[in-house]
Scaffold this motif. Structure first.
Motif, short mmCIF file in Angstrom:
data_model
loop_
_atom_site.label_atom_id
_atom_site.label_comp_id
_atom_site.label_asym_id
_atom_site.label_seq_id
_atom_site.Cartn_x
_atom_site.Cartn_y
_atom_site.Cartn_z
N TRP A 204 8.96 -12.62 -17.01
CA TRP A 204 8.43 -11.25 -16.97
C TRP A 204 8.34 -10.68 -18.38
CZ3 TRP A 204 10.29 -6.48 -18.47
CH2 TRP A 204 9.58 -5.37 -17.99
N LEU A 205 9.38 -10.88 -19.17
CA LEU A 205 9.36 -10.40 -20.55
C LEU A 205 8.23 -11.06 -21.35
CD1 LEU A 205 13.20 -10.42 -21.35
CD2 LEU A 205 11.74 -8.40 -21.19
N GLU A 206 8.03 -12.36 -21.14
CA GLU A 206 6.95 -13.07 -21.83
C GLU A 206 5.58 -12.53 -21.42
OE1 GLU A 206 7.67 -17.15 -20.91
OE2 GLU A 206 9.27 -17.37 -22.43
N ASP A 207 5.43 -12.23 -20.13
CA ASP A 207 4.15 -11.67 -19.65
C ASP A 207 3.89 -10.31 -20.27
OD1 ASP A 207 3.72 -13.90 -18.08
OD2 ASP A 207 4.49 -12.97 -16.24
N GLN A 208 4.93 -9.48 -20.41
CA GLN A 208 4.75 -8.17 -21.02
C GLN A 208 4.33 -8.30 -22.48
OE1 GLN A 208 4.92 -5.57 -18.79
NE2 GLN A 208 5.31 -7.36 -17.48
N GLU A 209 4.92 -9.26 -23.16
CA GLU A 209 4.57 -9.48 -24.57
C GLU A 209 3.12 -9.94 -24.71
OE1 GLU A 209 6.27 -11.91 -28.50
OE2 GLU A 209 7.05 -12.36 -26.49
N LYS A 210 2.70 -10.86 -23.85
CA LYS A 210 1.31 -11.36 -23.89
C LYS A 210 0.32 -10.24 -23.59
CE LYS A 210 2.53 -16.06 -22.48
NZ LYS A 210 2.46 -17.07 -21.38
N ALA A 211 0.73 -9.31 -22.72
CA ALA A 211 -0.16 -8.21 -22.35
C ALA A 211 -0.11 -7.07 -23.38
CB ALA A 211 0.22 -7.68 -20.97
N ILE A 219 11.94 2.04 -21.84
CA ILE A 219 12.78 1.10 -22.58
C ILE A 219 11.91 0.26 -23.51
CG2 ILE A 219 14.35 -0.87 -22.41
CD1 ILE A 219 15.17 0.21 -19.67
N LYS A 220 12.25 0.20 -24.78
CA LYS A 220 11.52 -0.63 -25.72
C LYS A 220 11.87 -2.10 -25.49
CE LYS A 220 11.15 2.95 -29.26
NZ LYS A 220 11.44 3.33 -30.66
N LEU A 221 10.83 -2.92 -25.41
CA LEU A 221 11.04 -4.33 -25.07
C LEU A 221 11.34 -5.20 -26.28
CD1 LEU A 221 8.21 -4.84 -22.41
CD2 LEU A 221 10.58 -4.11 -22.08
N ALA A 222 11.04 -4.71 -27.46
CA ALA A 222 11.27 -5.50 -28.67
C ALA A 222 12.76 -5.82 -28.81
CB ALA A 222 10.79 -4.73 -29.89
N GLY A 223 13.05 -7.09 -29.06
CA GLY A 223 14.44 -7.51 -29.26
C GLY A 223 15.17 -7.90 -28.00
N ILE A 224 14.58 -7.68 -26.84
CA ILE A 224 15.22 -8.09 -25.59
C ILE A 224 14.81 -9.53 -25.28
CG2 ILE A 224 15.43 -7.67 -23.10
CD1 ILE A 224 15.03 -4.74 -23.61
N THR A 225 15.75 -10.44 -25.37
CA THR A 225 15.47 -11.86 -25.15
C THR A 225 16.43 -12.43 -24.14
OG1 THR A 225 16.94 -12.47 -26.99
CG2 THR A 225 14.60 -12.14 -27.50
N VAL A 226 16.01 -13.55 -23.54
CA VAL A 226 16.82 -14.24 -22.53
C VAL A 226 16.90 -15.72 -22.93
CG1 VAL A 226 17.01 -14.87 -20.10
CG2 VAL A 226 16.12 -12.62 -20.75
N PRO A 227 18.10 -16.29 -23.13
CA PRO A 227 18.23 -17.64 -23.68
C PRO A 227 18.06 -18.78 -22.68
CG PRO A 227 20.39 -16.71 -23.37
CD PRO A 227 19.41 -15.62 -23.02
N VAL A 228 17.98 -18.48 -21.37
CA VAL A 228 17.91 -19.57 -20.40
C VAL A 228 16.72 -20.48 -20.71
CG1 VAL A 228 16.50 -18.24 -18.75
CG2 VAL A 228 17.92 -20.12 -17.93
#
Length: 230
Positions: A204-211, A219-228
């Motif tokens: 979901w985070l990757e899709d938001q970044e692509k869009a 909430i600002k999405l910059a810097g929110i990452t998931v290591p899985v």
């Protein structure tokens, strides 16, 4: 006279020896919390939006021999260290240690109250000697529970979750995780389920970044990452 004196000493010796044997062989049960006070439990009712109460389970253990029958032990609230009010923010029932086991569970009921929206309340429980158990003073003789109705890091977001699934905790990340996955509690989730929810959030985070979306729900999405991995 000498013979009488010797007999007297022998009797005293055996009497004292018997007393020591009885004292050292007498059954004595020692009790403590399994975790130290440093491992305080934190509960936020934000994680349980439909619940007005929550049961905290605190593991306790004994040293010595298992009990032939269940016995009561004593727990008191340290009022000097506690900010939570018994009967308002929490309640304790009769505490009994079961027979035939070395570990058992102390259960405490937390009650959702309006003031928890603004403040976090601390409840400090101490084990106390009674006729059935002895408490050895240590880091395990009391437990701390913190309760609020504010966003806070849940207990299940531990080192394993940080390293393998969701990364470092933040209130913003947790809020988005709940929005995206509709999950507030992974404490009972299997590794496969944890991975699936973490991947759902990551994609979901990757899709938001692509869009080109930089902010969601305030909430600002910059810097929110998931290591899985995946």
């Amino acid at each position: 006279m000498n013979k009488i004196y010797v007999i007297f000493l022998v009797l005293v010796f055996f009497s004292c020896s018997e007393e020591k044997i009885m004292r050292y062989n007498a059954p004595e049960n020692y009790i403590r919390f399994t975790s130290t006070y440093r491992d305080s439990v934190r509960v936020s009712f934000v994680n349980y939006p439909t619940e007005n109460s929550f049961e905290v389970k605190l593991p306790v253990e004994i040293a010595g021999s298992v009990l032939a029958s269940a016995l009561d032990y004593e727990v008191v609230v340290d009022k000097d260290m506690s900010t939570g009010i018994e009967g308002t923010h929490f309640s304790l029932e009769r505490v009994t240690f079961g027979a035939g086991v070395f570990s058992d569970t102390l259960r405490m009921k937390l009650n959702r109250t309006a003031d928890m929206k603004e403040d976090e309340f601390r409840i400090v429980l101490r084990l106390k000697d009674n006729g059935n158990f002895t408490v050895i003073p240590s880091d395990n003789d009391y437990a701390i529970v913190r309760v609020s109705d504010k966003m806070s890091q849940p207990d299940w977001w531990d080192r394993g979750i940080v390293n393998d699934y969701l990364g470092t905790y933040s209130d913003d990340k947790y809020t988005l995780f709940i929005i995206v996955t509709n999950q507030t509690d992974l404490s009972e989730a299997s590794p496969a389920e944890k991975r699936a929810y973490a991947l759902q959030f990551k994609y979901w985070l990757e899709d938001q970044e692509k869009a080109g979306v930089t902010e969601y729900n305030g909430i600002k999405l910059a810097g929110i990452t998931v290591p899985v991995r995946g």
